[in-house]
Every structure is written in C-alpha cells, then in structure tokens.
Design a protein around this motif. Structure first.
Motif, PDB file in Angstrom:
ATOM      1  N   GLU A   1       3.858   6.965  -6.556  1.00 19.37           N
ATOM      2  CA  GLU A   1       4.763   7.876  -5.853  1.00 19.37           C
ATOM      3  C   GLU A   1       5.066   7.372  -4.442  1.00 19.37           C
ATOM      4  O   GLU A   1       6.207   7.438  -3.990  1.00 19.37           O
ATOM      5  CB  GLU A   1       4.149   9.278  -5.794  1.00 19.37           C
ATOM      6  CG  GLU A   1       5.092  10.338  -5.317  1.00 19.37           C
ATOM      7  CD  GLU A   1       6.255  10.582  -6.253  1.00 19.37           C
ATOM      8  OE1 GLU A   1       7.345  10.934  -5.755  1.00 19.37           O
ATOM      9  OE2 GLU A   1       6.097  10.420  -7.479  1.00 19.37           O
ATOM     10  N   LYS A   2       4.072   6.849  -3.745  1.00 20.81           N
ATOM     11  CA  LYS A   2       4.301   6.304  -2.397  1.00 20.81           C
ATOM     12  C   LYS A   2       5.251   5.108  -2.452  1.00 20.81           C
ATOM     13  O   LYS A   2       6.123   4.963  -1.595  1.00 20.81           O
ATOM     14  CB  LYS A   2       2.981   5.882  -1.743  1.00 20.81           C
ATOM     15  CG  LYS A   2       2.232   7.017  -1.118  1.00 20.81           C
ATOM     16  CD  LYS A   2       0.999   6.530  -0.379  1.00 20.81           C
ATOM     17  CE  LYS A   2       0.146   7.685  -0.002  1.00 20.81           C
ATOM     18  NZ  LYS A   2      -0.018   7.961   1.363  1.00 20.81           N
ATOM     19  N   GLN A   3       5.083   4.251  -3.443  1.00 17.10           N
ATOM     20  CA  GLN A   3       5.979   3.102  -3.590  1.00 17.10           C
ATOM     21  C   GLN A   3       7.407   3.558  -3.873  1.00 17.10           C
ATOM     22  O   GLN A   3       8.361   3.005  -3.328  1.00 17.10           O
ATOM     23  CB  GLN A   3       5.482   2.168  -4.692  1.00 17.10           C
ATOM     24  CG  GLN A   3       4.243   1.405  -4.309  1.00 17.10           C
ATOM     25  CD  GLN A   3       3.639   0.618  -5.470  1.00 17.10           C
ATOM     26  OE1 GLN A   3       3.858   0.923  -6.630  1.00 17.10           O
ATOM     27  NE2 GLN A   3       2.849  -0.380  -5.134  1.00 17.10           N
ATOM     28  N   ALA A   4       7.568   4.552  -4.709  1.00 17.53           N
ATOM     29  CA  ALA A   4       8.898   5.070  -5.029  1.00 17.53           C
ATOM     30  C   ALA A   4       9.555   5.663  -3.781  1.00 17.53           C
ATOM     31  O   ALA A   4      10.744   5.425  -3.525  1.00 17.53           O
ATOM     32  CB  ALA A   4       8.809   6.122  -6.136  1.00 17.53           C
ATOM     33  N   ARG A   5       8.787   6.406  -2.985  1.00 15.51           N
ATOM     34  CA  ARG A   5       9.342   6.971  -1.745  1.00 15.51           C
ATOM     35  C   ARG A   5       9.707   5.859  -0.770  1.00 15.51           C
ATOM     36  O   ARG A   5      10.739   5.923  -0.097  1.00 15.51           O
ATOM     37  CB  ARG A   5       8.334   7.924  -1.095  1.00 15.51           C
ATOM     38  CG  ARG A   5       8.241   9.276  -1.770  1.00 15.51           C
ATOM     39  CD  ARG A   5       7.464  10.294  -0.943  1.00 15.51           C
ATOM     40  NE  ARG A   5       6.186   9.851  -0.447  1.00 15.51           N
ATOM     41  CZ  ARG A   5       5.024  10.019  -1.060  1.00 15.51           C
ATOM     42  NH1 ARG A   5       4.975  10.623  -2.242  1.00 15.51           N
ATOM     43  NH2 ARG A   5       3.898   9.598  -0.518  1.00 15.51           N
ATOM     44  N   SER A   6       8.885   4.830  -0.703  1.00 20.01           N
ATOM     45  CA  SER A   6       9.152   3.699   0.196  1.00 20.01           C
ATOM     46  C   SER A   6      10.441   2.994  -0.207  1.00 20.01           C
ATOM     47  O   SER A   6      11.274   2.669   0.647  1.00 20.01           O
ATOM     48  CB  SER A   6       7.984   2.721   0.170  1.00 20.01           C
ATOM     49  OG  SER A   6       8.270   1.580   0.923  1.00 20.01           O
ATOM     50  N   ILE A   7      10.628   2.765  -1.488  1.00 19.22           N
ATOM     51  CA  ILE A   7      11.842   2.106  -1.975  1.00 19.22           C
ATOM     52  C   ILE A   7      13.062   2.958  -1.667  1.00 19.22           C
ATOM     53  O   ILE A   7      14.092   2.441  -1.208  1.00 19.22           O
ATOM     54  CB  ILE A   7      11.729   1.786  -3.483  1.00 19.22           C
ATOM     55  CG1 ILE A   7      10.764   0.608  -3.670  1.00 19.22           C
ATOM     56  CG2 ILE A   7      13.085   1.487  -4.097  1.00 19.22           C
ATOM     57  CD1 ILE A   7      10.420   0.306  -5.107  1.00 19.22           C
ATOM     58  N   GLN A   8      12.983   4.259  -1.872  1.00 23.63           N
ATOM     59  CA  GLN A   8      14.117   5.137  -1.568  1.00 23.63           C
ATOM     60  C   GLN A   8      14.452   5.100  -0.077  1.00 23.63           C
ATOM     61  O   GLN A   8      15.631   5.062   0.302  1.00 23.63           O
ATOM     62  CB  GLN A   8      13.829   6.573  -2.013  1.00 23.63           C
ATOM     63  CG  GLN A   8      13.821   6.753  -3.510  1.00 23.63           C
ATOM     64  CD  GLN A   8      15.080   6.218  -4.173  1.00 23.63           C
ATOM     65  OE1 GLN A   8      16.193   6.503  -3.757  1.00 23.63           O
ATOM     66  NE2 GLN A   8      14.916   5.422  -5.215  1.00 23.63           N
TER      67      GLN A   8
END
Length: 140
Positions: free
Chosen positions: A49-56
């Motif tokens: 989830e942290k990686q997905a937020r970072s990419i967004q």
C-alpha cells in the motif's frame, strides 16, 4: 487491547495494519497460519500500500500529460524507432550514468509516447520524474 493496537499502528504510521490486523488475525486463527506468516502478510500489505501511494504521488508530481506504457507503442508503425534501444532505456541505466535522453523527429512518430513510457517506468522504479515539452522549456 484492540484499541491500543489500533492506536499504536497509527502512532507508527501504519494505517493498513491498523485497518486490517484484526481481520487478518481472525483469518490466521481459523486457517492455522503461523505467527511469522501472519506478521509477514500484515507487513507485506503495509508495504504494498505504501508503494502504491508513493507511485501515485510520483505520477501526480511528474506532470505527465497522460499515462502511456511501452506496451501500447506500435513499433511496427514506426520502423525508424529502434525498439531494442528504447527497451534498453527502460532499464534506467542512463540515470546512473547521469545521461539525458532527447527525442527528435517530425510530429507523429511517438516521441511523447516514448518519453511518457520511460517516465512511467522510472516512476515504477521509484525515481522522481518531471515532464516538460521543448516548447515550454524554450519559453521559460
């Protein structure tokens, strides 16, 4: 105790764990999952989830005009574009070498599509990117 776990997760900035730990604990209990497997799954969910937020966030900051990937580029329609060279650029080796990429050519050959594809791949690998056209750069 549930409230304290939830509170500690928030204090540690672990929102996914705060939200999911109880359901995952119940699942682990009913499916005979080991403590280490339970903890692994919980930590993995937080990281994903942290990686997905970072990419967004990186996509938003990049100012890319739209999202395109190399998978949607038609190399057969543009034989002047060297597919092997483009795929090599997608490895991001040029970043480590501190090299720039410049696409030149007439309108309609896919320069913007290629630049955005490379930018999207860079973002996926955690690099900050910023999209700007040569025209905008020249008037700045």
């Amino acid at each position: 105790m549930k409230e304290r776990i939830h509170e500690y997760c928030h204090q540690l900035h672990l929102p996914v764990m705060a939200e999911r730990w109880s359901a995952m604990a119940e699942y682990a209990s009913t499916h005979n999952i080991s403590y280490s497997e339970f903890l692994f799954r919980l930590l993995e969910a937080e990281i994903v989830e942290k990686q997905a937020r970072s990419i967004q966030t990186l996509i938003k900051l990049s100012k890319l005009p739209y999202r395109k990937t190399i998978d949607t580029f038609d190399f057969t329609a543009q034989p002047s574009v060297d597919e092997r060279r483009i795929r090599e650029l997608l490895t991001m080796y040029f970043i480590d070498r501190k090299e720039n990429i410049l696409f030149l050519g007439p309108p309609g050959i896919g320069k913007t599509h290629l630049a955005i594809s490379i930018g999207m791949e860079a973002i996926a690998k955690g690099y900050k990117t910023y999209f700007i056209t040569a025209h905008v750069l020249s008037i700045s």
